[in-house]
Design an enzyme around this catalytic site. Structure first.
Site, PDB file in Angstrom:
ATOM      1  N   ASP A  67      78.066   5.210  70.089  1.00 53.46           N
ATOM      2  CA  ASP A  67      78.532   3.835  70.296  1.00 53.46           C
ATOM      3  C   ASP A  67      78.345   2.967  69.058  1.00 53.46           C
ATOM      4  OD1 ASP A  67      75.761   3.797  70.451  1.00 53.46           O
ATOM      5  OD2 ASP A  67      75.687   3.374  72.572  1.00 53.46           O
ATOM      6  N   ASP A 136      68.535  -0.077  82.287  1.00 57.18           N
ATOM      7  CA  ASP A 136      69.392  -0.268  83.469  1.00 57.18           C
ATOM      8  C   ASP A 136      70.136   1.026  83.837  1.00 57.18           C
ATOM      9  OD1 ASP A 136      71.270  -0.065  81.458  1.00 57.18           O
ATOM     10  OD2 ASP A 136      72.253  -1.988  81.834  1.00 57.18           O
ATOM     11  N   HIS A 138      71.834   2.962  81.668  1.00 51.57           N
ATOM     12  CA  HIS A 138      73.037   3.268  80.892  1.00 51.57           C
ATOM     13  C   HIS A 138      72.839   4.443  79.940  1.00 51.57           C
ATOM     14  CE1 HIS A 138      71.876   0.101  77.599  1.00 51.57           C
ATOM     15  NE2 HIS A 138      71.778   1.283  77.034  1.00 51.57           N
ATOM     16  N   GLU A 143      77.586   0.929  80.910  1.00 48.24           N
ATOM     17  CA  GLU A 143      76.720   0.122  81.761  1.00 48.24           C
ATOM     18  C   GLU A 143      76.937   0.471  83.236  1.00 48.24           C
ATOM     19  OE1 GLU A 143      74.369  -1.298  80.519  1.00 48.24           O
ATOM     20  OE2 GLU A 143      74.799  -2.816  79.007  1.00 48.24           O
TER      21      GLU A 143
HETATM   22  C1  GLP Z   1      70.946   1.162  73.567  1.00 55.39           C
HETATM   23  C2  GLP Z   1      71.987   2.192  73.082  1.00 55.39           C
HETATM   24  C3  GLP Z   1      71.821   3.472  73.815  1.00 55.39           C
HETATM   25  C4  GLP Z   1      70.350   3.778  73.783  1.00 55.39           C
HETATM   26  C5  GLP Z   1      69.647   2.866  74.749  1.00 55.39           C
HETATM   27  C6  GLP Z   1      68.141   2.935  74.669  1.00 55.39           C
HETATM   28  O1  GLP Z   1      71.507  -0.001  74.044  1.00 55.39           O
HETATM   29  N1  GLP Z   1      73.325   1.810  73.148  1.00 55.39           N
HETATM   30  O2  GLP Z   1      72.616   4.496  73.226  1.00 55.39           O
HETATM   31  O3  GLP Z   1      70.132   5.100  74.180  1.00 55.39           O
HETATM   32  O4  GLP Z   1      70.132   1.560  74.643  1.00 55.39           O
HETATM   33  O5  GLP Z   1      67.656   2.300  73.540  1.00 55.39           O
HETATM   34  P1  GLP Z   1      66.181   2.507  73.004  1.00 55.39           P
HETATM   35  O6  GLP Z   1      66.090   3.937  72.589  1.00 55.39           O
HETATM   36  O7  GLP Z   1      66.052   1.581  71.832  1.00 55.39           O
HETATM   37  O8  GLP Z   1      65.266   2.190  74.113  1.00 55.39           O
END
Ligand code: GLP
Length: 256
Positions: A67, A136, A138, A143
């Site tokens: 992403d 959440d 995702h 989402e």
């Molecule tokens: C972000 C990214 C995801 C990621 C997730 C967890 O928003 N878009 O690809 O896996 O949320 O993030 P983190 O590893 O910083 O907790």
């Protein structure tokens, strides 16, 4: 779904790195799906070290990132292109032209998404997709409510995700982009193997919902239960809300 619970993020990341290293040894021209965020950083460090030791090479590897934020240029310090360059690509022997990260400033987002899907197909599909987990539920930026049939597209971020990610934007949620381009759930599910990592108590509700709840679009990560080859790497804090029966079952499963 194979679930590994390790005592800390370091051990869990090492375990996940073994999976990636094993794949690159058996298939040096593997296609990797990559994730950003705080979670995969330790895993990337393990891969950088394995590359420096000469254990694996990325020379023939092609990568696709999950992403990118809409509106951030690839040079922006918070762009996922910049994150990948600084946390992995600049530190390994990869050919940068084979690293694909969606461009958040593309003038025609739908066309950029279609091109991205075409490039994945042209590369022969993703062999191993690395995933983090949103609090959440995702995956990528899919989402809650994202269709299980979704493909690479524009997605609006939930308030929870914006608040979670504000830590990368000086703690100021007004600086967090409100939309992103993300691989779709169907795109992710086409990967040959999937490895999801989740660490810390903040992920424990999402982990429980993913592992024990209904397979439902309200929890995007629950779709992974329908994939034939998924490994989940947790630390004890992320696993802390799993029911005792499931927890015991995981700990007594044969380990490799
Ligand atoms: C972000 C990214 C995801 C990621 C997730 C967890 O928003 N878009 O690809 O896996 O949320 O993030 P983190 O590893 O910083 O907790």
């Amino acid at each position: 779904m194979r679930i590994y619970i390790e005592k800390n993020p370091e051990d869990a990341s090492q375990k996940a790195a073994k999976l990636v290293i094993g794949l690159l040894k058996s298939k040096p021209d593997a296609v990797l799906g990559l994730a950003t965020g705080g979670t995969p950083v330790r895993l990337y460090r393990e891969l950088i070290n394995a590359n420096a030791r000469g254990e694996i090479s990325f020379k023939s590897v092609e990568t696709f990132n999950l992403d990118e934020y809409v509106g951030l240029s690839p040079r922006d310090k918070n762009s996922y292109r910049r994150f990948m360059d600084e946390n992995l690509f600049n530190l390994i022997d990869i050919d940068k032209s084979k690293t694909h990260v969606l461009d958040g400033t593309a003038s025609d987002i739908a066309a950029a998404c279609a091109d991205f899907e075409k490039s994945i197909a042209l590369a022969g599909g993703i062999d191993l997709q690395i995933l983090g987990l949103g609090s959440d539920g995702h995956i990528g930026f899919n989402e809650p409510g994202s269709s299980f049939d979704s493909r690479t597209r524009l997605e609006y971020l939930t308030e929870k995700t914006i608040v979670d990610n504000a830590r990368f934007f000086d703690g100021d949620k007004s600086k967090v982009p409100t939309s992103a381009i993300t691989m779709g759930i169907a795109t992710i599910m086409e990967a040959g193997k999937i490895a999801l990592l989740a660490f810390g108590g903040k992920k424990s509700d999402a982990v429980k919902a993913m592992v024990e709840g209904d397979v439902d679009e309200s929890v995007p990560a629950s779709v992974l239960r329908k994939h034939p080859d998924v490994s989940i790497f947790l630390d004890t804090a992320a696993a802390s809300k799993l029911s005792p029966d499931i927890y015991r079952e995981i700990l007594s499963a044969p380990r490799d």
